[in-house]
Design an enzyme around this catalytic site. Structure first.
Site, PDB file in Angstrom:
ATOM      1  N   ILE A   1      21.108   1.514  69.149  1.00 35.16           N
ATOM      2  CA  ILE A   1      20.336   0.361  69.619  1.00 35.16           C
ATOM      3  C   ILE A   1      21.265  -0.842  69.431  1.00 35.16           C
ATOM      4  CG2 ILE A   1      19.175   0.431  67.371  1.00 35.16           C
ATOM      5  CD1 ILE A   1      16.841  -1.028  68.392  1.00 35.16           C
ATOM      6  N   SER A   2      21.469  -1.637  70.465  1.00 35.88           N
ATOM      7  CA  SER A   2      22.440  -2.737  70.406  1.00 35.88           C
ATOM      8  C   SER A   2      22.084  -3.738  69.305  1.00 35.88           C
ATOM      9  CB  SER A   2      22.490  -3.495  71.736  1.00 35.88           C
ATOM     10  OG  SER A   2      22.550  -2.613  72.819  1.00 35.88           O
ATOM     11  N   GLN A   3      23.104  -4.462  68.825  1.00 35.55           N
ATOM     12  CA  GLN A   3      22.875  -5.506  67.826  1.00 35.55           C
ATOM     13  C   GLN A   3      21.916  -6.547  68.405  1.00 35.55           C
ATOM     14  OE1 GLN A   3      25.748  -4.433  69.174  1.00 35.55           O
ATOM     15  NE2 GLN A   3      27.411  -5.612  68.292  1.00 35.55           N
TER      16      GLN A   3
END
Ligand code: SAH
Length: 219
Positions: A63-65
């Site tokens: 999950i992206s930052q």
């Protein structure tokens, strides 16, 4: 951690995004509202609100930052009447943030188990304006086109042509383009039959795998 603990951490995350240069109050409000820890595996929930950490969600994906989610969402300039397409559902978190800002979100994922999990979390949160589908997103979602915004959350070797074709007049495509390891966030805007592109900043995404993406080397 208690619910209060998560709420506190989330407020801190939003504050840190604001200090880091995210100015769009609607984006910050959406990220303040969505409980990101729901989208992270139980054992890794303590990492859910670090603004610069991407968290593993299984199947070799992340999950992206929050910082990147905020940046891409801000760059897309989403209007409340917009129809949005996301490529790379992953955990469903970015879709949930988009769903607070747009009229409807179509999101596609190539890994069926991730799509199923994401759908379950979105349902649990009562988010109804998102449709999740399992397919190769490099081809877009022709039946639902055109889209006001298309967000690609995996790194592409080049801008996938079908996605540009499926942009509405005035539509914005946000896509990380580069090598398998590092990319630059590109914004492509369509005006009539013309397109205008500019670059935002460097980023690291997992690869976009598909017909107009990278080859699958896992098998
Ligand atoms: N937006 C996600 C993070 C996505 S990580 C979130 O908020 O959690 C990138 C995702 O893109 C991975 O789940 C990966 O399986 C998916 N992906 C890669 N290539 C794809 C393709 N061609 N079509 C659809 N999904 C793809």
């Amino acid at each position: 951690m208690t619910q209060d603990g998560y709420d506190y951490r989330r407020a801190q995350m939003v504050e840190s995004l604001r200090r880091g240069g995210i100015n769009d109050d609607r984006v910050l409000e959406a990220m303040a509202a969505i409980p990101r820890h729901y989208f992270v595996p139980e054992a890794l929930r303590h990492q859910a609100y670090s603004d610069d950490v991407s968290v593993h969600i299984g199947e070799g994906q992340t999950i992206s930052q929050p910082r990147i989610v905020a940046l891409m969402t801000e760059a897309a300039k989403i209007d409340e009447m917009d129809r949005v397409l996301e490529i790379g559902t992953g955990s469903g978190y970015q879709a949930a943030v988009l769903a607070r800002l747009a009229r409807f979100v179509f999101t596609v994922e190539r890994v069926a188990s991730l799509a199923r999990q994401a759908k379950a979390v979105l349902d649990r949160l009562g988010i109804e304006n998102v449709s999740v589908k399992v397919m190769d997103g490099t081809l877009g979602w022709r039946a639902q086109a055109p889209f006001d915004v298309i967000l690609v959350t995996a790194g592409a070797p080049e801008v996938p042509a079908p996605l540009v074709d499926q942009l509405a007049d005035g539509g914005r495509l946000v896509v990380p383009v580069g090598s398998r390891e590092t990319q630059v966030l590109k914004i492509v805007q369509r005006r009539g039959e013309r397109t205008f592109a500019h670059e935002l900043k460097g980023a690291c995404f997992v690869p976009l795998i598909g017909r107009h993406g990278w080859e699958d080397t896992s098998t």
